[in-house]
Design a protein around this motif. Sequence first.
Motif, mmCIF file in Angstrom:
data_model
loop_
_atom_site.group_PDB
_atom_site.id
_atom_site.type_symbol
_atom_site.label_atom_id
_atom_site.label_comp_id
_atom_site.label_asym_id
_atom_site.label_seq_id
_atom_site.Cartn_x
_atom_site.Cartn_y
_atom_site.Cartn_z
ATOM 1 N N GLY A 187 -45.979 31.926 -54.358
ATOM 2 C CA GLY A 187 -45.023 33.136 -54.828
ATOM 3 C C GLY A 187 -44.532 33.205 -56.542
ATOM 4 N N ASP A 188 -44.778 32.311 -57.703
ATOM 5 C CA ASP A 188 -44.442 32.477 -58.818
ATOM 6 C C ASP A 188 -45.400 33.716 -59.147
ATOM 7 N N ASP A 217 -48.652 26.530 -51.829
ATOM 8 C CA ASP A 217 -47.645 26.041 -52.746
ATOM 9 C C ASP A 217 -47.108 26.921 -53.279
ATOM 10 N N ASP A 218 -46.200 26.567 -54.253
ATOM 11 C CA ASP A 218 -45.307 27.649 -54.847
ATOM 12 C C ASP A 218 -45.736 28.347 -55.970
ATOM 13 N N SER A 219 -46.829 28.245 -56.276
ATOM 14 C CA SER A 219 -47.222 28.989 -57.294
ATOM 15 C C SER A 219 -47.982 29.902 -56.370
ATOM 16 N N ALA A 269 -47.396 30.383 -47.334
ATOM 17 C CA ALA A 269 -47.384 28.921 -47.169
ATOM 18 C C ALA A 269 -47.555 28.676 -45.387
ATOM 19 N N HIS A 284 -44.125 36.821 -48.870
ATOM 20 C CA HIS A 284 -45.527 36.590 -50.452
ATOM 21 C C HIS A 284 -45.202 34.606 -49.666
ATOM 22 N N ARG A 285 -44.010 34.151 -50.852
ATOM 23 C CA ARG A 285 -44.106 33.122 -50.458
ATOM 24 C C ARG A 285 -43.643 31.742 -48.912
ATOM 25 N N HIS A 286 -43.223 32.074 -47.992
ATOM 26 C CA HIS A 286 -43.037 32.093 -46.248
ATOM 27 C C HIS A 286 -44.318 31.978 -45.506
ATOM 28 N N VAL A 326 -41.087 38.994 -52.467
ATOM 29 C CA VAL A 326 -41.334 37.298 -52.743
ATOM 30 C C VAL A 326 -40.906 35.886 -52.059
ATOM 31 N N HIS A 327 -39.869 36.615 -51.319
ATOM 32 C CA HIS A 327 -40.165 35.385 -49.913
ATOM 33 C C HIS A 327 -40.749 35.786 -48.346
#
Length: 159
Positions: free
Chosen positions: A35-36, A31-33, A25, A20-22, A17-18
């Motif tokens: 990672g969600d 945006d954060d969606s 982005a 993919h988010r990083h 998750v970290h």
Amino acid sequence: MSVELKHLGPGDSDWLVHQHRHIYARDEGFDDSFGDLVAQILRDFEASHDPAYERGFLAWEGGQRLGSVFCVRVDAQTAKLRLFLLVPQARGKGLGRRMLAESMEFARSKGYERMVLWTHESHRAACALYAAAGWRLTRSEPVHSFGVDLVEQSWEVDL
């Protein structure tokens, strides 16, 4: 590179998750969606996957995770490739090709007749890898997702 592919284990989901988010982005402006979504995919996988027919592979070198690829069941004939990710320092060394081949071989060994995946046109290196491995682009559609304009793509391959 002496990379080992291991099954999804403790701490891997949080790491995924970290990453993919990083990465998304930074590189794509997601945006954060996004990672969600990754977190939800992993929660669903951990809660209900069938280890006889589904697998999450994590690439490790030494004590470092380098990436992931998942093979999940859609139906008795179809598997879905998910969460295919390589950290930037692991790219360009043939590891993505190896991980894709391992996932496809796993699907073949479980009796799946085809695999499908969903991605974005902007992932040019991954799309070139899919095409080189015999995948076919079946759909391409402009969308606004994860806070940005994208072109979603669906691909499939006969096993």
